[in-house]
Design a protein around this motif. Structure first.
Motif, PDB file in Angstrom:
ATOM      1  N   GLY A  87       0.801  -1.210   0.010  1.00  0.00           N
ATOM      2  CA  GLY A  87       0.049  -0.057  -0.125  1.00  0.00           C
ATOM      3  C   GLY A  87       0.984   1.234  -0.055  1.00  0.00           C
ATOM      4  O   GLY A  87       2.028   1.269  -0.538  1.00  0.00           O
ATOM      5  N   ARG A  88       0.398   2.397   0.645  1.00  0.00           N
ATOM      6  CA  ARG A  88       0.962   3.574   0.512  1.00  0.00           C
ATOM      7  C   ARG A  88       2.217   3.596   1.085  1.00  0.00           C
ATOM      8  O   ARG A  88       3.246   4.424   0.641  1.00  0.00           O
ATOM      9  CB  ARG A  88      -0.033   4.759   1.171  1.00  0.00           C
ATOM     10  N   ASP A  89       2.349   3.030   2.398  1.00  0.00           N
ATOM     11  CA  ASP A  89       3.608   3.027   3.054  1.00  0.00           C
ATOM     12  C   ASP A  89       4.527   2.472   2.759  1.00  0.00           C
ATOM     13  O   ASP A  89       5.827   2.342   2.666  1.00  0.00           O
ATOM     14  CB  ASP A  89       3.494   2.674   4.738  1.00  0.00           C
ATOM     15  N   GLU A  90       4.430   1.051   2.292  1.00  0.00           N
ATOM     16  CA  GLU A  90       5.182   0.040   1.435  1.00  0.00           C
ATOM     17  C   GLU A  90       4.680  -0.361  -0.036  1.00  0.00           C
ATOM     18  O   GLU A  90       4.333  -1.444  -0.111  1.00  0.00           O
ATOM     19  CB  GLU A  90       5.521  -1.370   2.291  1.00  0.00           C
ATOM     20  N   PRO A  91       4.995   0.446  -1.019  1.00  0.00           N
ATOM     21  CA  PRO A  91       4.501   0.014  -1.978  1.00  0.00           C
ATOM     22  C   PRO A  91       4.957  -1.335  -2.775  1.00  0.00           C
ATOM     23  O   PRO A  91       4.282  -1.777  -3.509  1.00  0.00           O
ATOM     24  CB  PRO A  91       4.592   1.358  -3.137  1.00  0.00           C
ATOM     25  N   TYR A  92       6.102  -1.524  -2.520  1.00  0.00           N
ATOM     26  CA  TYR A  92       6.988  -2.639  -3.058  1.00  0.00           C
ATOM     27  C   TYR A  92       7.020  -3.946  -2.065  1.00  0.00           C
ATOM     28  O   TYR A  92       7.898  -4.367  -1.847  1.00  0.00           O
ATOM     29  CB  TYR A  92       8.248  -2.368  -3.499  1.00  0.00           C
ATOM     30  N   SER A  93       5.780  -4.268  -1.512  1.00  0.00           N
ATOM     31  CA  SER A  93       5.702  -5.294  -0.807  1.00  0.00           C
ATOM     32  C   SER A  93       4.400  -6.260  -1.123  1.00  0.00           C
ATOM     33  O   SER A  93       3.639  -5.877  -1.802  1.00  0.00           O
ATOM     34  CB  SER A  93       5.296  -4.695   0.812  1.00  0.00           C
ATOM     35  N   LEU A  94       4.769  -7.471  -0.536  1.00  0.00           N
ATOM     36  CA  LEU A  94       3.788  -8.551  -1.008  1.00  0.00           C
ATOM     37  C   LEU A  94       3.812  -9.303   0.344  1.00  0.00           C
ATOM     38  O   LEU A  94       4.808  -9.305   1.049  1.00  0.00           O
ATOM     39  CB  LEU A  94       4.190  -9.477  -2.084  1.00  0.00           C
ATOM     40  N   ALA A  95       2.469  -9.761   0.815  1.00  0.00           N
ATOM     41  CA  ALA A  95       2.279 -10.435   1.940  1.00  0.00           C
ATOM     42  C   ALA A  95       1.293 -11.650   1.731  1.00  0.00           C
ATOM     43  O   ALA A  95       0.101 -11.564   0.708  1.00  0.00           O
ATOM     44  CB  ALA A  95       1.685  -9.452   3.113  1.00  0.00           C
ATOM     45  N   PHE A  96       1.251 -12.564   2.369  1.00  0.00           N
ATOM     46  CA  PHE A  96       0.250 -13.524   2.591  1.00  0.00           C
ATOM     47  C   PHE A  96      -0.410 -13.463   3.606  1.00  0.00           C
ATOM     48  O   PHE A  96      -0.103 -13.492   4.559  1.00  0.00           O
ATOM     49  CB  PHE A  96       1.215 -15.129   2.709  1.00  0.00           C
ATOM     50  N   VAL A  97      -1.780 -13.671   3.065  1.00  0.00           N
ATOM     51  CA  VAL A  97      -2.944 -13.534   4.052  1.00  0.00           C
ATOM     52  C   VAL A  97      -3.839 -14.921   4.196  1.00  0.00           C
ATOM     53  O   VAL A  97      -4.282 -15.414   3.175  1.00  0.00           O
ATOM     54  CB  VAL A  97      -3.703 -12.171   3.831  1.00  0.00           C
ATOM     55  N   ALA A  98      -3.697 -15.585   5.356  1.00  0.00           N
ATOM     56  CA  ALA A  98      -4.396 -16.801   5.268  1.00  0.00           C
ATOM     57  C   ALA A  98      -5.741 -16.582   5.685  1.00  0.00           C
ATOM     58  O   ALA A  98      -6.284 -15.569   5.622  1.00  0.00           O
ATOM     59  CB  ALA A  98      -3.831 -17.533   6.755  1.00  0.00           C
TER      60      ALA A  98
END
Length: 98
Positions: A87-98
């Motif tokens: 999102g806005r704070d960390e544009p280059y991030s991917l996270a896994f959401v269970a």
């Protein structure tokens, strides 16, 4: 197994197309490595579950694969959840959401 290397990027390149692509590839690499490691899967076990080659897993974890929609759907399926894009704070991030 060798430890996972996390890429760092020098300042001043923001906005350059190669920089943008490399940041996304690094985010994907970290996501795959972290999620696979949490589950204590070997690269070979992950490859089998994902239906991909061991070489492809090495490319994923080596920051050589761009996270296009097909890759993200495959990861969500293998890890049993969904992949959230930064999102806005960390544009280059991917996270896994269970």
């Amino acid at each position: 197994m060798s430890p996972h290397t996390r890429l760092t990027f020098p300042s001043g390149w923001e906005g350059h197309p190669d920089y943008e692509r490399a940041k996304w590839c690094a985010a994907l690499s970290d996501l795959v490595y972290d999620e696979r490691s949490k589950r204590e899967w070997t690269e070979a076990e992950f490859a089998e579950r994902a239906g991909v080659s061991l070489d492809y897993v090495e490319e994923l974890e080596g920051s050589a694969v761009y996270p296009d929609p097909d890759v993200l759907v495959m990861l969500a399926t293998v890890f049993g959840g969904r992949v959230a894009v930064g999102g806005r704070d960390e544009p280059y991030s991917l996270a896994f959401v269970a």
